[in-house]
Design a protein around this motif. Structure first.
Motif, PDB file in Angstrom:
ATOM      1  N   LEU A 291     -17.725  25.951  19.223  1.00 32.83           N
ATOM      2  CA  LEU A 291     -16.419  26.004  19.873  1.00 32.83           C
ATOM      3  C   LEU A 291     -15.482  26.880  19.043  1.00 32.83           C
ATOM      4  CD1 LEU A 291     -16.066  22.181  20.646  1.00 32.83           C
ATOM      5  CD2 LEU A 291     -16.918  23.980  22.176  1.00 32.83           C
ATOM      6  N   THR A 292     -14.760  27.784  19.719  1.00 37.00           N
ATOM      7  CA  THR A 292     -13.812  28.667  19.036  1.00 37.00           C
ATOM      8  C   THR A 292     -12.449  28.011  18.933  1.00 37.00           C
ATOM      9  OG1 THR A 292     -14.956  30.626  19.814  1.00 37.00           O
ATOM     10  CG2 THR A 292     -12.681  30.915  19.120  1.00 37.00           C
ATOM     11  N   CYS A 293     -11.932  27.559  20.081  1.00 40.42           N
ATOM     12  CA  CYS A 293     -10.591  26.990  20.121  1.00 40.42           C
ATOM     13  C   CYS A 293     -10.413  26.193  21.407  1.00 40.42           C
ATOM     14  CB  CYS A 293      -9.539  28.092  20.010  1.00 40.42           C
ATOM     15  SG  CYS A 293      -9.652  29.377  21.287  1.00 40.42           S
ATOM     16  N   LYS A 294      -9.211  25.612  21.580  1.00 41.69           N
ATOM     17  CA  LYS A 294      -8.925  24.801  22.759  1.00 41.69           C
ATOM     18  C   LYS A 294      -7.570  25.168  23.341  1.00 41.69           C
ATOM     19  CE  LYS A 294      -7.162  21.086  19.815  1.00 41.69           C
ATOM     20  NZ  LYS A 294      -7.476  19.785  19.247  1.00 41.69           N
ATOM     21  N   VAL A 295      -7.418  24.908  24.652  1.00 47.97           N
ATOM     22  CA  VAL A 295      -6.141  25.107  25.343  1.00 47.97           C
ATOM     23  C   VAL A 295      -5.887  23.884  26.212  1.00 47.97           C
ATOM     24  CG1 VAL A 295      -6.304  27.631  25.413  1.00 47.97           C
ATOM     25  CG2 VAL A 295      -7.188  26.282  27.332  1.00 47.97           C
ATOM     26  N   ARG A 296      -4.620  23.730  26.613  1.00 48.25           N
ATOM     27  CA  ARG A 296      -4.271  22.715  27.608  1.00 48.25           C
ATOM     28  C   ARG A 296      -4.241  23.415  28.952  1.00 48.25           C
ATOM     29  NH1 ARG A 296      -3.487  17.941  25.669  1.00 48.25           N
ATOM     30  NH2 ARG A 296      -2.729  17.653  23.565  1.00 48.25           N
ATOM     31  N   ALA A 297      -4.998  22.883  29.901  1.00 45.53           N
ATOM     32  CA  ALA A 297      -5.076  23.493  31.230  1.00 45.53           C
ATOM     33  C   ALA A 297      -5.259  22.379  32.256  1.00 45.53           C
ATOM     34  CB  ALA A 297      -6.211  24.510  31.272  1.00 45.53           C
ATOM     35  N   GLN A 298      -6.111  22.591  33.249  1.00 45.47           N
ATOM     36  CA  GLN A 298      -6.310  21.633  34.334  1.00 45.47           C
ATOM     37  C   GLN A 298      -6.714  20.259  33.810  1.00 45.47           C
ATOM     38  OE1 GLN A 298      -9.485  22.626  37.041  1.00 45.47           O
ATOM     39  NE2 GLN A 298      -8.906  21.052  38.496  1.00 45.47           N
ATOM     40  N   ASP A 299      -6.095  19.231  34.362  1.00 44.10           N
ATOM     41  CA  ASP A 299      -6.399  17.842  34.009  1.00 44.10           C
ATOM     42  C   ASP A 299      -7.700  17.410  34.676  1.00 44.10           C
ATOM     43  OD1 ASP A 299      -6.474  14.935  34.293  1.00 44.10           O
ATOM     44  OD2 ASP A 299      -4.409  14.949  33.570  1.00 44.10           O
ATOM     45  N   ILE A 300      -8.656  16.963  33.865  1.00 46.13           N
ATOM     46  CA  ILE A 300      -9.924  16.428  34.361  1.00 46.13           C
ATOM     47  C   ILE A 300     -10.008  14.973  33.909  1.00 46.13           C
ATOM     48  CG2 ILE A 300     -12.442  16.653  34.389  1.00 46.13           C
ATOM     49  CD1 ILE A 300     -11.012  19.100  35.570  1.00 46.13           C
ATOM     50  N   ASP A 301      -9.835  14.058  34.848  1.00 43.68           N
ATOM     51  CA  ASP A 301      -9.884  12.617  34.559  1.00 43.68           C
ATOM     52  C   ASP A 301      -8.994  12.223  33.378  1.00 43.68           C
ATOM     53  OD1 ASP A 301     -11.666  12.204  36.643  1.00 43.68           O
ATOM     54  OD2 ASP A 301     -13.433  12.358  35.354  1.00 43.68           O
ATOM     55  N   GLY A 302      -7.777  12.754  33.337  1.00 42.66           N
ATOM     56  CA  GLY A 302      -6.826  12.400  32.280  1.00 42.66           C
ATOM     57  C   GLY A 302      -6.938  13.232  31.013  1.00 42.66           C
ATOM     58  N   ASN A 303      -7.834  14.202  30.961  1.00 42.36           N
ATOM     59  CA  ASN A 303      -8.000  15.052  29.780  1.00 42.36           C
ATOM     60  C   ASN A 303      -7.639  16.491  30.158  1.00 42.36           C
ATOM     61  OD1 ASN A 303      -8.964  16.598  27.613  1.00 42.36           O
ATOM     62  ND2 ASN A 303     -10.564  15.118  27.162  1.00 42.36           N
ATOM     63  N   THR A 304      -6.619  17.047  29.505  1.00 44.58           N
ATOM     64  CA  THR A 304      -6.153  18.406  29.826  1.00 44.58           C
ATOM     65  C   THR A 304      -6.702  19.470  28.885  1.00 44.58           C
ATOM     66  OG1 THR A 304      -4.158  18.106  28.487  1.00 44.58           O
ATOM     67  CG2 THR A 304      -3.993  17.553  30.840  1.00 44.58           C
ATOM     68  N   LEU A 305      -7.560  19.087  27.955  1.00 41.21           N
ATOM     69  CA  LEU A 305      -8.089  20.067  26.998  1.00 41.21           C
ATOM     70  C   LEU A 305      -9.336  20.759  27.549  1.00 41.21           C
ATOM     71  CD1 LEU A 305      -7.761  18.187  23.598  1.00 41.21           C
ATOM     72  CD2 LEU A 305      -6.330  20.035  24.480  1.00 41.21           C
ATOM     73  N   TRP A 306      -9.443  22.053  27.254  1.00 37.81           N
ATOM     74  CA  TRP A 306     -10.625  22.868  27.561  1.00 37.81           C
ATOM     75  C   TRP A 306     -10.996  23.624  26.303  1.00 37.81           C
ATOM     76  CZ3 TRP A 306     -13.025  23.840  32.462  1.00 37.81           C
ATOM     77  CH2 TRP A 306     -12.499  23.093  33.507  1.00 37.81           C
ATOM     78  N   TYR A 307     -12.302  23.745  26.043  1.00 43.17           N
ATOM     79  CA  TYR A 307     -12.801  24.445  24.862  1.00 43.17           C
ATOM     80  C   TYR A 307     -13.337  25.823  25.232  1.00 43.17           C
ATOM     81  CZ  TYR A 307     -12.814  19.890  22.519  1.00 43.17           C
ATOM     82  OH  TYR A 307     -12.458  18.685  21.979  1.00 43.17           O
ATOM     83  N   LEU A 308     -13.036  26.804  24.398  1.00 43.88           N
ATOM     84  CA  LEU A 308     -13.604  28.141  24.519  1.00 43.88           C
ATOM     85  C   LEU A 308     -14.885  28.162  23.693  1.00 43.88           C
ATOM     86  CD1 LEU A 308     -13.394  31.115  25.419  1.00 43.88           C
ATOM     87  CD2 LEU A 308     -12.023  31.536  23.369  1.00 43.88           C
ATOM     88  N   MET A 309     -15.999  28.505  24.340  1.00 42.72           N
ATOM     89  CA  MET A 309     -17.285  28.554  23.634  1.00 42.72           C
ATOM     90  C   MET A 309     -17.315  29.732  22.666  1.00 42.72           C
ATOM     91  SD  MET A 309     -19.998  27.682  26.674  1.00 42.72           S
ATOM     92  CE  MET A 309     -21.401  28.142  25.685  1.00 42.72           C
ATOM     93  N   ARG A 310     -17.971  29.543  21.556  1.00 43.71           N
ATOM     94  CA  ARG A 310     -18.109  30.587  20.542  1.00 43.71           C
ATOM     95  C   ARG A 310     -19.376  31.400  20.808  1.00 43.71           C
ATOM     96  NH1 ARG A 310     -17.876  27.531  15.903  1.00 43.71           N
ATOM     97  NH2 ARG A 310     -20.088  27.128  15.992  1.00 43.71           N
ATOM     98  N   GLY A 311     -19.332  32.686  20.417  1.00 47.98           N
ATOM     99  CA  GLY A 311     -20.529  33.507  20.417  1.00 47.98           C
ATOM    100  C   GLY A 311     -20.864  34.180  21.722  1.00 47.98           C
ATOM    101  N   SER A 312     -19.938  34.285  22.623  1.00 47.65           N
ATOM    102  CA  SER A 312     -20.210  34.944  23.896  1.00 47.65           C
ATOM    103  C   SER A 312     -19.334  36.183  24.004  1.00 47.65           C
ATOM    104  CB  SER A 312     -19.899  33.986  25.050  1.00 47.65           C
ATOM    105  OG  SER A 312     -20.104  34.630  26.271  1.00 47.65           O
ATOM    106  N   SER A 313     -19.852  37.218  24.645  1.00 50.36           N
ATOM    107  CA  SER A 313     -19.069  38.440  24.814  1.00 50.36           C
ATOM    108  C   SER A 313     -18.017  38.264  25.912  1.00 50.36           C
ATOM    109  CB  SER A 313     -19.993  39.611  25.154  1.00 50.36           C
ATOM    110  OG  SER A 313     -20.706  39.341  26.349  1.00 50.36           O
ATOM    111  N   HIS A 314     -18.168  37.233  26.740  1.00 44.67           N
ATOM    112  CA  HIS A 314     -17.196  36.924  27.786  1.00 44.67           C
ATOM    113  C   HIS A 314     -16.676  35.518  27.551  1.00 44.67           C
ATOM    114  CE1 HIS A 314     -18.576  40.477  29.876  1.00 44.67           C
ATOM    115  NE2 HIS A 314     -19.818  40.028  29.805  1.00 44.67           N
TER     116      HIS A 314
END
Length: 137
Positions: free
Chosen positions: A76-99
């Protein structure tokens, strides 16, 4: 006195001996199996038994660009607050991808400290500016 005939006792001894050998070999092979390496910190482990869709952006409206199976681990590279999924607004950016590849934190158990993306991106931009002070735009 045994109820088994001599040939039956010999066959039983052979079977027990063979099973003992198989179990011993299995134990040796099991002990020699290498452990699966974990990604560098921080990393996440998928907790959903159904697996997890990997998204182009941190939203379920975004395209599915991949899939991770139950118990799969990824950096995991980092996290942002975005769409709420079952009360959790955090999303993780995967590490090691060109996209960009995003995972809902609702279905990921993280190991290690995952910084917010604005901190990571600001630090990266500062590093590039220091390395190339005369670069434009």
């Amino acid at each position: 006195m045994s109820l088994l005939t001599v040939p039956a006792r010999r066959g039983l001894r052979r079977t027990v001996g063979a099973l003992t050998g198989v179990l011993a070999m299995g134990g040796v092979l099991f002990a020699a199996a290498p452990a699966q390496a974990q990604p560098a910190l921080p990393y996440g482990t998928v907790t959903s038994p159904a697996g997890l869709n990997v998204r182009q952006f941190p939203s379920t409206d975004s395209s599915v660009v991949g899939f991770l199976a139950y118990h799969a681990q990824t950096g995991l590279t980092c996290k942002v607050r975005a769409q709420d999924i079952d009360g959790n607004t955090l999303w993780y950016l995967m590490r090691g991808s060109s996209h960009e590849r995003w995972l809902s934190a609702r279905y990921v158990a993280n190991t290690g400290t995952v910084p917010y993306c604005n901190t990571v991106l600001t630090s990266a931009a500062s590093l590039v500016a220091q390395q190339h002070p005369h670069a434009k735009g």
